[in-house]
Design a protein around this motif. Sequence first.
Motif, PDB file in Angstrom:
ATOM      1  N   PRO A 198     -69.489  18.114 -46.264  1.00 28.80           N
ATOM      2  CA  PRO A 198     -68.959  17.640 -47.479  1.00 28.80           C
ATOM      3  C   PRO A 198     -67.735  16.766 -47.636  1.00 28.80           C
ATOM      4  N   ALA A 199     -67.139  17.076 -46.373  1.00 26.23           N
ATOM      5  CA  ALA A 199     -65.605  16.230 -46.289  1.00 26.23           C
ATOM      6  C   ALA A 199     -66.060  15.011 -45.961  1.00 26.23           C
ATOM      7  N   VAL A 200     -67.002  14.617 -45.373  1.00 25.06           N
ATOM      8  CA  VAL A 200     -67.343  13.242 -44.953  1.00 25.06           C
ATOM      9  C   VAL A 200     -67.898  12.553 -46.093  1.00 25.06           C
ATOM     10  N   ILE A 201     -68.756  13.274 -46.874  1.00 27.57           N
ATOM     11  CA  ILE A 201     -69.212  12.740 -47.879  1.00 27.57           C
ATOM     12  C   ILE A 201     -68.203  12.257 -49.139  1.00 27.57           C
ATOM     13  N   SER A 202     -67.148  13.521 -49.211  1.00 27.14           N
ATOM     14  CA  SER A 202     -66.091  13.080 -50.161  1.00 27.14           C
ATOM     15  C   SER A 202     -64.962  11.768 -49.636  1.00 27.14           C
ATOM     16  N   VAL A 203     -64.810  11.852 -48.455  1.00 24.24           N
ATOM     17  CA  VAL A 203     -63.951  10.834 -47.897  1.00 24.24           C
ATOM     18  C   VAL A 203     -64.370   9.454 -47.726  1.00 24.24           C
ATOM     19  N   CYS A 204     -65.775   9.499 -47.645  1.00 23.26           N
ATOM     20  CA  CYS A 204     -66.361   8.120 -47.595  1.00 23.26           C
ATOM     21  C   CYS A 204     -66.264   7.623 -49.128  1.00 23.26           C
TER      22      CYS A 204
ATOM     23  N   GLU B 295     -59.480  17.071 -37.300  1.00 26.46           N
ATOM     24  CA  GLU B 295     -59.583  17.965 -36.106  1.00 26.46           C
ATOM     25  C   GLU B 295     -60.780  17.551 -35.213  1.00 26.46           C
ATOM     26  N   ARG B 296     -61.813  16.969 -35.823  1.00 27.19           N
ATOM     27  CA  ARG B 296     -62.885  16.426 -35.319  1.00 27.19           C
ATOM     28  C   ARG B 296     -62.603  15.215 -34.407  1.00 27.19           C
ATOM     29  N   GLN B 297     -61.829  14.631 -34.880  1.00 28.05           N
ATOM     30  CA  GLN B 297     -61.161  13.351 -34.234  1.00 28.05           C
ATOM     31  C   GLN B 297     -60.371  13.950 -33.159  1.00 28.05           C
TER      32      GLN B 297
ATOM     33  N   LEU C 165     -60.327   9.535 -37.799  1.00 31.49           N
ATOM     34  CA  LEU C 165     -59.960   8.321 -37.383  1.00 31.49           C
ATOM     35  C   LEU C 165     -59.335   7.343 -38.343  1.00 31.49           C
ATOM     36  N   GLN C 166     -60.179   7.031 -39.605  1.00 26.69           N
ATOM     37  CA  GLN C 166     -59.956   6.368 -40.396  1.00 26.69           C
ATOM     38  C   GLN C 166     -58.556   6.875 -41.322  1.00 26.69           C
ATOM     39  N   VAL C 167     -58.570   7.954 -41.606  1.00 26.76           N
ATOM     40  CA  VAL C 167     -57.403   8.663 -42.216  1.00 26.76           C
ATOM     41  C   VAL C 167     -56.406   8.760 -41.452  1.00 26.76           C
ATOM     42  N   LEU C 168     -56.507   8.979 -40.115  1.00 27.80           N
ATOM     43  CA  LEU C 168     -55.180   8.751 -39.372  1.00 27.80           C
ATOM     44  C   LEU C 168     -54.489   7.342 -39.056  1.00 27.80           C
ATOM     45  N   GLU C 169     -55.605   6.290 -39.208  1.00 33.05           N
ATOM     46  CA  GLU C 169     -55.187   4.900 -39.240  1.00 33.05           C
ATOM     47  C   GLU C 169     -54.185   4.699 -40.510  1.00 33.05           C
ATOM     48  N   ARG C 170     -54.979   5.221 -41.708  1.00 31.84           N
ATOM     49  CA  ARG C 170     -54.275   4.988 -42.698  1.00 31.84           C
ATOM     50  C   ARG C 170     -52.933   5.644 -42.809  1.00 31.84           C
ATOM     51  N   GLU C 171     -52.910   6.886 -42.391  1.00 29.95           N
ATOM     52  CA  GLU C 171     -51.389   7.451 -42.396  1.00 29.95           C
ATOM     53  C   GLU C 171     -50.378   6.770 -41.546  1.00 29.95           C
TER      54      GLU C 171
ATOM     55  N   ASN D 144     -72.999   4.768 -37.127  1.00 34.10           N
ATOM     56  CA  ASN D 144     -72.325   3.691 -36.241  1.00 34.10           C
ATOM     57  C   ASN D 144     -71.161   4.459 -35.859  1.00 34.10           C
ATOM     58  N   GLY D 145     -70.617   5.688 -36.289  1.00 36.28           N
ATOM     59  CA  GLY D 145     -69.161   6.128 -36.159  1.00 36.28           C
ATOM     60  C   GLY D 145     -68.927   6.271 -34.882  1.00 36.28           C
ATOM     61  N   GLY D 146     -69.531   7.510 -34.279  1.00 36.97           N
ATOM     62  CA  GLY D 146     -69.241   7.638 -32.888  1.00 36.97           C
ATOM     63  C   GLY D 146     -68.356   8.832 -32.837  1.00 36.97           C
ATOM     64  N   GLU D 147     -68.245   9.329 -31.611  1.00 38.73           N
ATOM     65  CA  GLU D 147     -67.184  10.208 -31.047  1.00 38.73           C
ATOM     66  C   GLU D 147     -67.290  11.783 -31.628  1.00 38.73           C
TER      67      GLU D 147
END
Lengths: 351, 351
Positions: free
Chosen positions: A268-274, A210-212, A182-188, A287-290
């Motif tokens: 790993p994708a979560v760790i790197s995007v964080c 895809e998870r979002q 969701l954060q990535v999509l909001e940024r785009e 706290n993320g959710g969904e």
Amino acid sequence: MSEDNSPKTSLSELGEFGLIDHLTRFVELYQPSTLKGIGDDAAIIDHENFATVVTTDMLVEGVHFDLAYMPLKHLGYKAVMVNLSDIYAMNAEATQLTVSIAASNRFPVEALEELYAGITLAAKTYNVDVIGGDTTSSTSGLVISITALGKAEAEKITKRDGAQPNDLLVVTGDIGAAYMGLQVLEREKQVFKVNPNAQPDLEPYSYLVERQLKPEARKDISSLLAALEVQPTSMIDISDGLSSEIIHLCKNSKVGANLFEEKIPLDPAVISVCEEFNIDSTTIALNGGEDYELLFTVDQKDFDKIKGNPNFTIIGHMTEEREGMHLVTRGNQKIPMKAQGWNTFGDTNDE
Amino acid sequence: MSEDNSPKTSLSELGEFGLIDHLTRFVELYQPSTLKGIGDDAAIIDHENFATVVTTDMLVEGVHFDLAYMPLKHLGYKAVMVNLSDIYAMNAEATQLTVSIAASNRFPVEALEELYAGITLAAKTYNVDVIGGDTTSSTSGLVISITALGKAEAEKITKRDGAQPNDLLVVTGDIGAAYMGLQVLEREKQVFKVNPNAQPDLEPYSYLVERQLKPEARKDISSLLAALEVQPTSMIDISDGLSSEIIHLCKNSKVGANLFEEKIPLDPAVISVCEEFNIDSTTIALNGGEDYELLFTVDQKDFDKIKGNPNFTIIGHMTEEREGMHLVTRGNQKIPMKAQGWNTFGDTNDE
């Protein structure tokens, strides 16, 4: 975000009855327990010797989804997943759905067809029948309300209130990806607002997005647990963030919990995007959710059946209620857990 | 339409979880078949040897109701009735409800308490359990989505498709009052707009206004028919107008129908207000809607059991499909019947 030259049929051309018939014309039935689906005052189901579980969720445009980056077909699919996840969290089999949609006249019939295509794809994939619903106009925006039904032997149903001190706390899959998607999509979306010709490169974030946008509910877990001969003592789905769900289990079961930070399963994708967003990945997991994964507790005797199974991660254990609920950090500090799950009314709360 | 000095608590003060807990704190359970109500991922019900019937309806502010004259408590009550009526139209007993509400921040907590008070009053009066739901914010307006469940012996359930030629066509209660109640309220709203100090005298219209604002679903009919040992061949509830519902029965049962204008049961208040508004009362009965009476067909052999019962009026009979669907006027003219039921997308249709 692309130009759309597809045909547009206004909702009023079909009218309300015509629209319902039109949208539901490809609905198929898969469940023997559905005696009558769409087309009468009510649907008829018969779960015979099984108990029936019932859940409902409402998704509101501008609150739960943003059509700027959520394709309608994905939205329909996700709206079903949100509900099925609750059925699976009872350790039950999902069997039927009702689907109610309120849409303003700015949505052409073709848009609702897309939405319904996602709903029926989800129903087919998860072997669930669409047995009824309502389609109406709204003065603004899109609202989707789905009720899901499922069945299970009454003694197999797993509620939130059965966890005991010393039970193991187990999570399926990995956590936090949907929120970072969701954060990535909001940024785009912000980039698109500044430069509408920018083509977003979402490839590095495909798992997160895809998870979002297309989450899958854990239909497999109930039968997997049955095959392992594990009866969970409590279970909940992770819709509002790990922390909030652990607190629900603890409060309902009148126990405490220790959650070990180092055990929380992160892709790993979560760790790197964080790192890229400069956010703490544990905060996101809590706290993320969904995520629509399942969180459950099992007796310690089931340890051997759970450990090493790639679907499960043991992330902690339950304690006496008086010991409270804590996150045990990598540095071995005990921090009291607080729910900061999603609140659509705009502020956080400690529930 | 009066000034309101009652306390106002914003939705965000409670938050989403807090609000659900707050609104549902007085929810009681009446049905032995409800094994678990609100408070888990899903509710659990067990109808044992009975089949389960399921229906859902969505009410949208500005489309299905106008808060200028619809008190929120009445709205909650009516939203339940709309759904129970569909359960009773299956010749079933209503047993459970889920309630989802989307409300914008312009509604204080106290407003949603009123809405919920109407819902729980209806549930208590009709012996139905509120077993779940969702409460969320919306960007504008109020949306209520209710799913109702019921139970019946499978062979007793009455669908729309069982009517046979020569069956008698029977309606409960009287028709058209709810629609004329709406016309009276709309007129008063216009008067109020011009002169906000005008005190409307609704006393002469009390029956009509009550039928619009506080309809009652026909819980009694199923047991009454059972006591008379009458098994209807088809049944539907009258939500969209008599004409539309007769057409539904005919199309589903593949029969025709003759409806006799002189037999349509009208309350004297409907006749007099139709004269006042200079509208034809038959048109109102055929096309008005929101009566929540039941329309059903019975075999001719049941004539003696039905005739003279004050709850029932025989208004016509079914014919061969090729004979079509007709209104037989007082002047003995046969006029083809058309559905002009309520269409929330803004135009009529022939469905």
